[in-house]
Design a protein around this motif. Structure first.
Motif, PDB file in Angstrom:
ATOM      1  N   GLN A  76       0.641  -1.711   0.086  1.00 21.27           N
ATOM      2  CA  GLN A  76       0.035  -0.009   0.188  1.00 21.27           C
ATOM      3  C   GLN A  76       0.465   1.483  -0.087  1.00 21.27           C
ATOM      4  N   GLY A  77       1.659   1.214   0.891  1.00 21.00           N
ATOM      5  CA  GLY A  77       2.876   2.531   0.970  1.00 21.00           C
ATOM      6  C   GLY A  77       3.396   2.962  -0.281  1.00 21.00           C
ATOM      7  N   LEU A  78       3.851   1.315  -1.278  1.00 22.73           N
ATOM      8  CA  LEU A  78       4.776   2.273  -2.666  1.00 22.73           C
ATOM      9  C   LEU A  78       3.805   2.317  -3.421  1.00 22.73           C
ATOM     10  N   ILE A  79       2.517   1.903  -3.459  1.00 26.13           N
ATOM     11  CA  ILE A  79       1.562   2.354  -4.126  1.00 26.13           C
ATOM     12  C   ILE A  79       1.258   3.705  -4.470  1.00 26.13           C
ATOM     13  N   ARG A 120      -5.793  -7.012  -4.100  1.00 21.29           N
ATOM     14  CA  ARG A 120      -6.567  -6.627  -5.174  1.00 21.29           C
ATOM     15  C   ARG A 120      -7.962  -6.276  -5.636  1.00 21.29           C
ATOM     16  N   SER A 121      -8.709  -5.959  -4.168  1.00 19.89           N
ATOM     17  CA  SER A 121      -9.796  -5.422  -4.999  1.00 19.89           C
ATOM     18  C   SER A 121      -9.135  -3.754  -4.772  1.00 19.89           C
ATOM     19  N   PRO A 178      -4.245 -10.668   5.683  1.00 23.74           N
ATOM     20  CA  PRO A 178      -5.811  -9.490   4.381  1.00 23.74           C
ATOM     21  C   PRO A 178      -5.002  -8.636   3.438  1.00 23.74           C
ATOM     22  N   GLY A 179      -3.679  -9.169   3.148  1.00 20.76           N
ATOM     23  CA  GLY A 179      -2.913  -7.933   2.178  1.00 20.76           C
ATOM     24  C   GLY A 179      -3.512  -7.881   0.878  1.00 20.76           C
ATOM     25  N   GLY A 180      -3.645  -9.590   0.091  1.00 20.23           N
ATOM     26  CA  GLY A 180      -3.799 -10.195  -0.899  1.00 20.23           C
ATOM     27  C   GLY A 180      -5.118  -9.842  -1.655  1.00 20.23           C
ATOM     28  N   ASP A 181      -6.025  -9.339  -0.518  1.00 23.94           N
ATOM     29  CA  ASP A 181      -7.232  -9.404  -0.866  1.00 23.94           C
ATOM     30  C   ASP A 181      -8.151  -8.133  -1.363  1.00 23.94           C
TER      31      ASP A 181
END
Ligand code: 5GP
Length: 192
Positions: A134-137, A166-167, A160-163
């Motif tokens: 999330q930080g990189l995004i 991707r969401s 939970p990170g993958g979901d």
């Protein structure tokens, strides 16, 4: 990626039910032959996406990103964990909560190295709660660059990170997806 799953079974160490240590081959001692195969696989997955920069986060993503970058023939940028309180205006910055230490820290990338003309592939060793990605995004979005997707070596799919990522509509390709693991029984199960 069967090769990585097999190596995790052979040389990975499970800590409780949440932490997987891969420091015999991936993020402390590094098996360059294995990481070469990882880099080739990321190239197979993202090779036709026009990637011109690879972005990772220090420290353990750097080696994997560098080897991957040789297959793309593009530069690597690593987001630095910022230690000073004064963040100058010539950097993009975001916050990351460390999975392993629980602390929140700033990451920075110089504005010189990321801009609207860039098509960025994110690379990291693990995906857990998604805070590092999330930080990189956030950095990519602040730069006005295009996010092509993320290449992850080990996704702990029970966290939970993958979901979450991707969401958000971000393409995430994980080479090994751990469904569950348990130190007590020394068992690890991968997603199909
Ligand atoms: P996230 O931000 O997705 O919660 O966690 C990702 C970051 O935490 C990765 O950059 C990685 O360094 C670290 N990490 C998360 N889970 C593990 C784990 O099980 N083992 C190791 N060695 N590092 C992890």
């Amino acid at each position: 990626m069967k090769l990585l799953e097999e190596r995790i079974r052979k040389d990975g160490t499970i800590r409780g039910t949440e932490v997987l240590k891969v420091d015999r081959f991936l993020n402390h001692q590094m098996d360059i032959g294995l990481i070469n195969e990882i880099g080739k696989e990321f190239k197979r997955l993202y090779g036709d996406c026009g990637v011109n920069k690879i972005l990772t986060i220090e420290a353990s993503g750097i080696g994997i990103a560098c080897i991957t970058a040789q297959f793309f023939n593009v530069p690597v940028i690593f987001a630095k964990k910022n230690k000073t309180k004064n963040i100058a205006g010539d950097v993009y910055t975001s916050k990351v909560e460390s999975f392993t230490h629980g602390k929140v820290y700033d990451i920075i990338v110089s504005k010189e190295f990321l801009g609207p003309e860039d098509r960025v592939l994110l690379i990291d060793d693990f995906l857990a709660n998604g805070s590092a990605l999330q930080g990189l995004i956030n950095l990519v979005r602040d730069a006005g660059a295009t996010l092509v997707g993320a290449g992850i070596c080990v996704e702990k799919a029970f966290q939970p990170g993958g979901d979450l990522i991707r969401s958000m509509g971000v393409r995430v390709e994980s080479l090994a997806r751990v469904k569950s693991m348990d130190e007590a029984t020394n068992s690890i199960e991968f997603c199909e």
